[in-house]
Design a protein around this motif. Structure first.
Motif: not given
Ligand code: 5AD
Ligand code: SF4
Length: 467
Positions: A31-33, A70-72, A187-193, A222-224
């Protein structure tokens, strides 16, 4: 943090298969990125190693996996709706196993809700536990009880996971996991660590395999990506990694996402300019807002001015460069004046593609504690205003391409009879006439050069130029 090599457990696979009279089937939906989609491909790979086949039909499945985002909040509601719809299927087929994995189940409240209100969900596990799926599945099959794992903060990087890719010419290649930026809405830093990078040699190995297998478009994930390399023994940054990969000969282009503007360097832009054969002259550089006070509240660590300077440097350095961006509208406290700053920035840059989102409150983030007096209708009006303006910006940009010749990766049949469709490196859709004497199968999955003859808002039209 440790680097672990995945080894399929054949004995475990044998014991799992004992629970199924015929070859078991998995239905999996992501469902996500793109990272989330790639996780889905790895899950399919791990299950294929156990002996599962894929199916597109939930009613035929022995295992249903929802790989969530979980992003939105909207994405989460969609998943809960889809899970709810499985209740009937489970009543009909009690042997069906239902698993929910991915970012959503890295939130305690979500696991609690599944535990309390969705008794037919059997398994949960996070995005850092893909290699554990066979064990978790066996635990469920042999014990009969639900295995709902609480969110975990595992940091290991698992190499050599098997993969079943969704395409045979476009591939995702993760180079890092997690995120340390803590943008206040996210939320990403909380769910992906925490952020952690794969080793260059592991990336290079996977990359060479993809090139050898004939993949034409490889997207580094990568997220960043711009903070790639922090914490590695080797001193290597993202630009060095790109340099290293580009040295490999072959007919491919490399893309990457996502670049955080605060960490996008001139060195990166110079590297892109130096490798036009492999590096797409395109940057996805999410700005989120054009207003300095909002950027500050978002914890983005750049100003409008700094962002525009980066764009100007890329324009000066990379011939024909185009940009795309993500925009959040209606961040808590965004005023009409802040919003007009976003509109004017969008005009100034002229993006080829925009992904616009209405701010969604995520529990546990800093922005969730901020007052948010703007009514939702007003936010919806703002997003519509962006979309109207973007159409006006895009029209002349698309028209300006008439008469040019573009490199296009052919993806599928076109919308009209006798045409094929593909994408330019900046995602622009191009439809062109199937050349005489060629079948679609000859061209799908390869690059062609297309002479652009006409432009619509959503796509360019053309003919194959002499190769
Ligand atoms: N609300 C709305 N959009 C968000 N994004 C991330 N978090 C939120 C949120 N809470 C958007 C950002 C990011 C993209 C992947 O999703 O624009 O770049
Ligand atoms: Fe969604 Fe973010 Fe997880 Fe990707 S990393 S699936 S965007 S929450």
């Amino acid at each position: 943090m440790e680097y672990i090599n995945y080894h399929p457990d054949l004995e475990l696979a044998r014991r799992i298969l004992e629970y199924y009279p015929t070859t078991p089937r998995v239905y999996l939906r992501s469902f996500g990125c793109q990272q989330n989609v790639n996780d889905g491909e790895l899950l399919r790979g791990v299950l294929a190693g156990v002996g599962f086949e894929g199916t597109e039909d939930q009613a035929q499945a022995d295992l249903i996996i929802f790989n969530t985002c979980a992003v939105r909040e909207h994405a989460e509601q969609r998943v809960f709706g889809n899970i709810g719809a499985l209740k009937k299927l489970k009543a009909k087929n009690p042997r069906l196993t239902i698993a929910v994995c991915g970012c959503m189940v890295q939130q305690k409240e979500v696991v609690e809700k599944l535990r309390a209100s969705y008794p037919f969900v059997d398994l949960t596990f996070g995005p850092n536990e893909i290699d554990q799926l066979p064990q978790l599945l066996f635990q469920k099959l042999s014990g009969g009880r639900r295995v709902l794992s609480d969110p975990n903060d595992r940091t290991d990087i698992v190499e050599e996971l098997p993969v079943v890719r969704g395409s045979d010419f476009k591939a995702f290649l993760p180079i890092m996991y997690g995120c340390d930026n803590f943008c206040s809405y996210c939320i990403v830093p909380y769910v992906r660590g925490r952020e952690r990078s794969r080793r260059p040699k592991d990336i290079l190995r996977e990359f060479s395999t993809l090139v050898q297998q004939g993949y034409k478009e490889i997207t580094l994930l990568g997220q960043n990506v711009n903070s790639y390399g922090k914490g590695l023994e080797e001193k290597v940054d993202f630009s060095d990694l790109l340099e290293m990969l580009c040295r490999l000969p072959g007919d491919y282009i490399l893309r990457f996402m996502t670049s955080h503007p605060k960490d996008a360097t001139h060195k990166l832009i110079d590297t892109i300019a130096a490798h036009p054969e492999h590096l797409a002259p395109h940057l996805h550089l999410p700005v989120q807002s054009g207003s300095d006070p909002i950027l500050k509240e978002m914890n983005r660590h750049y100003t409008r001015q700094q962002y525009l300077e980066l764009i100007a440097y890329a324009r000066k350095t990379i011939p024909g460069v185009t940009f795309s961006s993500d925009i959040i509208v209606g961040f808590p406290g965004e005023t009409a004046e802040d919003f007009s700053q976003t509109l004017s920035l969008l005009k100034e840059v002229g993006y080829m593609q925009l992904f616009t989102f209405i701010y969604s409150k995520r529990g546990g983030t800093r922005a969730a504690t901020l007052p948010d007096p703007t009514p939702y209708e007003e936010k919806a009006d703002r997003i519509a205003a962006i979309q109207r303006q973007q159409e006006n910006i895009l029209e002349p940009m698309m028209k300006a391409r008439i008469g040019s010749v573009q490199r296009v990766l052919v993806e599928s049949a076109g919308r009209t009879e006798g045409t094929l469709a593909g994408r330019m490196v900046d995602n622009t859709l191009v439809q062109f006439t199937l050349p005489q004497g060629k079948t679609p199968a000859d061209l799908i999955g390869s690059f062609v050069r297309v002479a652009i003859t006409d432009a619509r808002l959503s796509m360019l039209l053309g003919e194959v130029a002499d190769q």
